[in-house]
Design an enzyme around this catalytic site. Structure first.
Site, short mmCIF file in Angstrom:
data_model
loop_
_atom_site.label_atom_id
_atom_site.label_comp_id
_atom_site.label_asym_id
_atom_site.label_seq_id
_atom_site.Cartn_x
_atom_site.Cartn_y
_atom_site.Cartn_z
CG HIS A 1 -2.02 -1.06 1.14
ND1 HIS A 1 -3.18 -0.87 0.43
CD2 HIS A 1 -2.10 -2.30 1.67
CE1 HIS A 1 -3.95 -1.96 0.54
NE2 HIS A 1 -3.31 -2.85 1.28
CG ASP B 1 -3.37 -3.79 4.96
OD1 ASP B 1 -2.42 -3.00 5.20
OD2 ASP B 1 -4.37 -3.47 4.31
CD GLU B 2 -5.79 -5.89 1.20
OE1 GLU B 2 -6.84 -6.46 0.88
OE2 GLU B 2 -5.63 -4.65 1.09
CB ALA B 3 2.65 -6.94 2.07
CG HIS B 4 -1.56 -9.58 -1.87
ND1 HIS B 4 -1.66 -10.30 -0.69
CD2 HIS B 4 -2.74 -8.96 -2.03
CE1 HIS B 4 -2.88 -10.12 -0.18
NE2 HIS B 4 -3.55 -9.31 -0.97
#
Lengths: 523, 523
Positions: B271, B334-337
């Protein structure tokens, strides 16, 4: 001031079709032919400086034989606003003349037409009635927007002079309506057929079954509709219902009169919860699941190891094939996440050939591409990605592909995140995004020759009433229609935007609830 | 007719608090204490048949020392509608008396209060000013809804007689506002603080950075806000902006006056697109990515192998820690894909301890639970599932957990698919779904002792203006507030629905744009 409008003819000539700016305007007499409101754009337009054709109290519409029903429909469309009698006769004048070519013009094919307009009359020619019907839609769009009124209006009922020669780029230009998540009664489906056929859409795919509802009566399986015909994703009594076989036959007939072919879809082996609520023997454990009204997917599966599954599938396929004069029967096949992969392939290998056994061409969502039997089928490409090696392989082996990429053609996607209704799992789709892609080259590895056409699906999770169908479909459906009908060289956002902006008045006049996209200057 | 209202006291006694039905009503004199509009429900309510307290022109508000600012706020809240002077004095009567306990009442803790109401006065007692503030919110809700008017109204300004003893179930009751996807100016954040503090929310988590925007000035990294402070997901000039450090300090001060503690969040290592647009050295290849305005997630990552990444992180953490008097500093996570899993863990092991080095408690989204350093942190549980073995393991090792399950607490989820604005990736959330769960037992394997509290995040992809913040938050935020404040035994949908229905008139009177849920009978 009217803005200059240009159009490529056969991809070669660039002609100014209307240059009626303030200084060039010559009073009330219209200039040469313009296609300001014609959507999809015709393949070839040759303007003329000759006087236009004017519809008056003495105008007749001439037709014989198979052209008569098309002529009657045109007359019915033009009488209310003009107030003129417009009788349909075998001969006479001044006339809008509809005539089938005695010797077929190969360039026109089955759906093309030639339109020649001069002061003395309008001559519409085609090889087949479908072409005449397409041509009459163009004639309606060439008349002033007041033609849409349902009572007599004062207007200059002229059709500008010139010649249009037109034919579709792809043979398949479809719209899909999901009757499962919200059922919509036949009267609303007919209204939608009226609207889409104006844009030369020629297939209406009806998604008749899903987890939340089963919408088509099947003899011998009465509970499919008595139990499975519930509210879908609807609330407060909305969303329920089903088509009897008579309803379905009547829809097929109504659509055919508008040269729209119905494609029925029963989705299997996933998306079958409603059928399993009605017939628990279709589950592996024989226990009825709970009815569903939410919007989740991927949780239901027919039991591929039970023979009753195939008796059920064959009953459904046989009856739908018998009810459907069109060539295609769609078996779904998408998102079967609860079916093992090997079971899925075995299921498709067994049911896809049943469609051919009953005289139809099998059609399915792109997941079927991995089944060898799909090489004889039509594959509907829906992924929001441009790569699908299985579809490319199936196309190389002979399958035809209909393009419905979710991030471009799914009419249920929101226009932006604040437009009411619609979903956004594939993103938001403004009208320029719906227009800005090429079906012939979109799916990597799928050659243009394998592309049968395009389709714009409209899933109905949020479609509580008919107005919401219109709001989601318009103005994006005409964008998809133009991609499917008009030659690649005619695709031009600036031109489309202008024509759509002008077209908006027609929707307004007939009360169509369309989205007034801020990307369009609505006139 | 007023409907009977009952409330559990300390989970044991079930008392009818108001039985003023048509036949039992005794003219204009109010009956015993009712908490018809009190949200969240107080822990204990003992009604009395004694006469109520009446605010008149001679009423005073008494307070000394640290109680004075709370008394001044109460006076300011009651003066406009009553038109009475309500001076704040050290002594006198008849009075609403705010007093800090000389010897702490252990039952009340830091935020509890005791409220005794009789004809002669209102006595509000607490151990700390935060408790007095909470009690004054209850007093406001006990007065008739006309008290919300901004000019003088005629009403019976009575507070019904009885005793309330109240304290929070959980120490952390949060709201989160995403300033990254749409920036909202400080004045709007203050309005939101005003509204949430009425429901005894005591933390406001500000999501200050994301792919689409960076909203907090950082010394030495000016381009974060000059370049990264763009429109977020906004269109047509909306959505851009940032907080200067002075703006942030002022917000912290304003919130603290309402006993709301600001929790700043800078999200990393994912993000971070906006930061990387501003400072391309934060990417591994040193190339600036394009600015993003779409709503996708998971594509950006700080370069975990570069030292500049850690200089950047430490600069940000050090400055935010210095600006923030509250105990928590949220690092996202979060969501550190697009970050390799080993890289992610190494990154968190290095940056989470930086928060403690600068005197704060590290806080992060649940993905941080897998990093060993998270055992000293607060973990924000956001999954729309009840199982997270890593969170359970971290909780067993000492981490505290804040419950924000997306399918219950995410205020940006649509109420239903047709409510305008909001997303629906975690489903739709009507007010009964927001209310119908228990934070103490929701996450399997996380014991009640590990639960620090609850938070209702409001992501701002669709929040173009302040009205949309209110529409998404109300009435669901009060549901989450009650789960966090009121004892488990007081959680009762029927009671909550009645009180919320009555509360609606207060929102209407002060112009709050709330969703009139069809699940509530709004009075």
């Amino acid at each position: 001031m009217r803005r200059p409008f240009t159009l490529l003819i056969a991809g070669v000539l660039l002609l100014p079709l209307a240059v009626t700016t303030g200084s060039a305007a010559s009073g009330p007499a219209p200039g040469p032919i313009t296609v300001d409101s014609v959507v999809p754009a015709p393949a070839e337009v040759v303007p003329s400086r000759a006087a236009p054709f004017r519809i008056t109290a003495t105008t007749v519409i001439t037709a014989t034989g198979a052209a008569v029903p098309v002529a009657e429909q045109l007359a019915a469309a033009l009488r209310p606003a003009t107030g003129h009698p417009l009788p349909v006769r075998a001969a006479g004048g001044p006339a809008i003349e509809l005539r089938l070519n005695a010797a077929a013009d190969p360039w026109l094919g089955d759906e093309g037409y030639r339109l020649e307009i001069g002061a003395g009359g309008v001559a519409l020619r085609a090889n087949r009635p479908a072409g005449l019907f397409a041509g009459t839609q163009t004639v309606r769009q060439l008349l002033p927007p007041q033609i849409e009124a349902t009572s007599v209006r004062r207007a200059d009922w002229t059709v500008p002079a010139g010649v249009i020669r037109d034919r579709p780029r792809f043979p398949y230009r479809g719209a899909m309506l999901d009757l499962a998540r919200h059922f919509h009664p036949p009267a609303d489906v007919k209204r939608y057929i009226d609207e889409i056929s104006r844009f030369k859409i020629n297939y209406l795919h009806l998604h008749l079954t899903d987890d939340q509802g089963w919408r088509i009566e099947i003899d011998g399986w009465p509970r499919l509709t008595t139990v499975g015909g519930g509210p879908g994703t609807g609330v407060r009594g909305l969303g329920g219902g089903h088509l009897t076989q008579d309803d379905y036959r009547d829809l097929v007939r109504y659509a055919a009169e508008r040269y729209v072919t119905i494609v029925p879809e029963v989705d299997m082996p996933g998306h079958v919860n409603a059928a399993q609520v009605a017939y628990p023997e279709l589950t592996c454990d024989g226990v009825a699941p709970r009815p569903r009204t939410d919007i989740r997917v991927g949780y239901s599966s027919l039991c591929t190891g039970k023979e009753v599954t195939y008796r059920f599938a064959e009953d459904v396929i046989r009856q739908l094939a018998a009810l459907t004069p069109g060539p295609y029967l769609h078996l779904g096949g998408d998102e079967a996440h609860s079916t093992g992969h090997a079971d899925y392939l075995a299921f498709e290998q067994r049911v896809l050939p049943l469609v051919a056994r009953y005289g139809k061409i099998a059609y399915g969502w792109q997941e079927i591409a991995e089944a060898p039997a799909a090489t004889g089928a039509v594959i509907q490409y829906w992924a929001a990605t441009r790569d699908s090696p299985p579809v490319a392989a199936a196309a190389a082996a002979g399958a035809k592909v209909v393009l419905s990429p979710a991030d471009r053609t799914y009419l249920d996607m929101q226009y932006d995140l604040l437009t009411p209704g619609g979903l956004h799992w594939a993103g938001t789709i403004e009208v320029d995004a719906a227009y800005g892609w090429d079906p012939a080259t979109w799916a990597r590895g799928v050659p243009a020759e394998a592309v049968l056409g395009v389709e714009a699906p409209l899933w109905s999770e949020t479609l509580r009433d008919y107005g919401r169908i219109e709001f989601q479909a318009f103005p994006r459906l005409p964008a998809i229609a133009e991609l499917g009908w008009s030659p690649r060289a005619a695709h031009d956002w600036t031109s489309f935007r202008e024509r759509l902006g002008a077209y908006g008045r027609r929707w307004t006049r007939r009360g169509v609830h369309f989205y007034r996209s801020p990307r369009i200057r609505w006139s």
